[in-house]
Design a protein around this motif. Structure first.
Motif, short mmCIF file in Angstrom:
data_model
loop_
_atom_site.label_atom_id
_atom_site.label_comp_id
_atom_site.label_asym_id
_atom_site.label_seq_id
_atom_site.Cartn_x
_atom_site.Cartn_y
_atom_site.Cartn_z
N GLN A 199 48.00 53.60 37.27
CA GLN A 199 47.62 52.78 38.42
C GLN A 199 48.60 52.96 39.58
OE1 GLN A 199 47.31 48.88 36.56
NE2 GLN A 199 45.07 49.05 36.48
N LEU A 200 49.88 53.04 39.29
CA LEU A 200 50.87 53.26 40.34
C LEU A 200 50.68 54.64 40.97
CD1 LEU A 200 53.99 51.66 38.64
CD2 LEU A 200 52.93 50.90 40.79
N GLN B 95 47.88 56.21 41.26
CA GLN B 95 46.67 56.15 42.08
C GLN B 95 46.89 55.35 43.36
OE1 GLN B 95 43.92 54.58 39.18
NE2 GLN B 95 43.35 56.61 38.43
N ARG B 96 47.75 54.36 43.31
CA ARG B 96 48.00 53.52 44.49
C ARG B 96 48.96 54.17 45.48
NH1 ARG B 96 49.20 48.07 41.00
NH2 ARG B 96 47.05 47.63 40.31
N HIS B 97 49.85 55.00 44.98
CA HIS B 97 50.90 55.57 45.82
C HIS B 97 50.79 57.10 45.81
CE1 HIS B 97 52.77 51.58 46.00
NE2 HIS B 97 52.59 51.51 44.69
N GLU C 142 49.91 51.27 33.51
CA GLU C 142 50.65 50.92 34.72
C GLU C 142 51.08 52.17 35.49
OE1 GLU C 142 52.80 46.71 33.51
OE2 GLU C 142 53.56 48.58 32.65
#
Length: 258
Positions: A31-32, A34-36, A28
């Motif tokens: 992924q966070l 990479q997204r932000h 998690e």
């Protein structure tokens, strides 16, 4: 034989923004991250979770504590650069010991950095964990890349060497830049304003609060104005926060590794 240096404590790990992420899994957090891309808290949380492991691996291989700290910072800088391309597979029930994990990936990255990083001699290293832990150092380096060349150079002279405005002006004049101490003062103000604005907002909250990156200069050393060995060969275009950089050879890849 002297015992290895103890694993440092990092105050950012106790910050509320980092503490609020402790319940998240490695997957998690990645992924966070990479997204932000405009946030720094997720990388900082990963650093806090795995810095003891990475530091423990590095301190046993470095020739000195100074080189260990420098290699530690280089390793986390490389982790930051590679983490955006890491693939995060879904957890599968019954996975064996060879399953992909962030911990395994970090161990491999650390081992490759230990084996392939070119670490300079102690006297040429101007990095200290006490001054900037790796997440702050990484994001400040990224922010420095956004500055115009002269602003970047005067910021580096102030951050790394704590040179006064007079000494910075003397060096720049010797390099053909017609800048007075008053000009340097103005450029330093703009440089740190732009530098702090270029940092992710959460990194400013975690590391600076209401403070500024701009340090207090050391007193002028008139003898030191005659020669500047620390910056010999440094141009306006390639100045960096550490004062020297280590090169990482080889292809580290962007995939999870066992």
């Amino acid at each position: 034989m002297s015992s290895p240096a103890p694993i440092p404590n990092f105050p950012e790990c106790d910050h509320r923004l980092v503490q609020s992420l402790h319940h998240l899994s490695d997957r998690e957090l990645v992924q966070l991250f990479q997204r932000h891309g405009d946030a720094g808290r997720y990388f900082t949380a990963i650093f806090c979770r795995y810095s003891p492991m990475v530091y423990s691996l590095i301190r046993h291989s470095a020739r000195s504590p100074v080189q260990a700290e420098y290699l530690f910072a280089l390793t986390w800088r490389h982790i930051l650069l590679e983490l955006g391309g890491v693939e995060c597979p879904e957890a599968v029930a019954g996975e064996g010991p060879g399953a992909f994990t962030l911990q395994n990936w970090l161990i491999n990255i650390t081992a490759l950095c230990i084996n392939q990083a070119v670490v300079p001699e102690v006297e040429t290293i101007h990095y200290s964990l006490d001054q900037a832990t790796p997440p702050l150092w990484c994001y400040v380096e990224q922010a420095l890349d956004c500055l115009p060349p002269v602003e970047r150079l005067v910021a580096v002279m102030s951050l790394t060497f704590r040179w006064s405005e007079n000494r910075i002006a003397a060096y720049l004049q010797a390099e053909g830049e017609a800048l007075t101490a008053a000009d340097v003062r103005q450029k330093l103000g703009l440089a740190f304003q732009h530098l702090e604005s270029a940092l992710p907002e959460d990194i400013r909250q975690i590391y600076l609060g209401d403070a500024s990156l701009r340090p207090e200069p050391l007193p002028d050393d008139l003898d030191g104005l005659l020669t500047v060995p620390d910056l010999e060969g440094v141009s306006l275009a390639d100045a960096n926060l550490v004062g020297t950089t280590g090169d990482l050879g080889g292809d580290f890849g962007n995939e999870w590794a066992n």
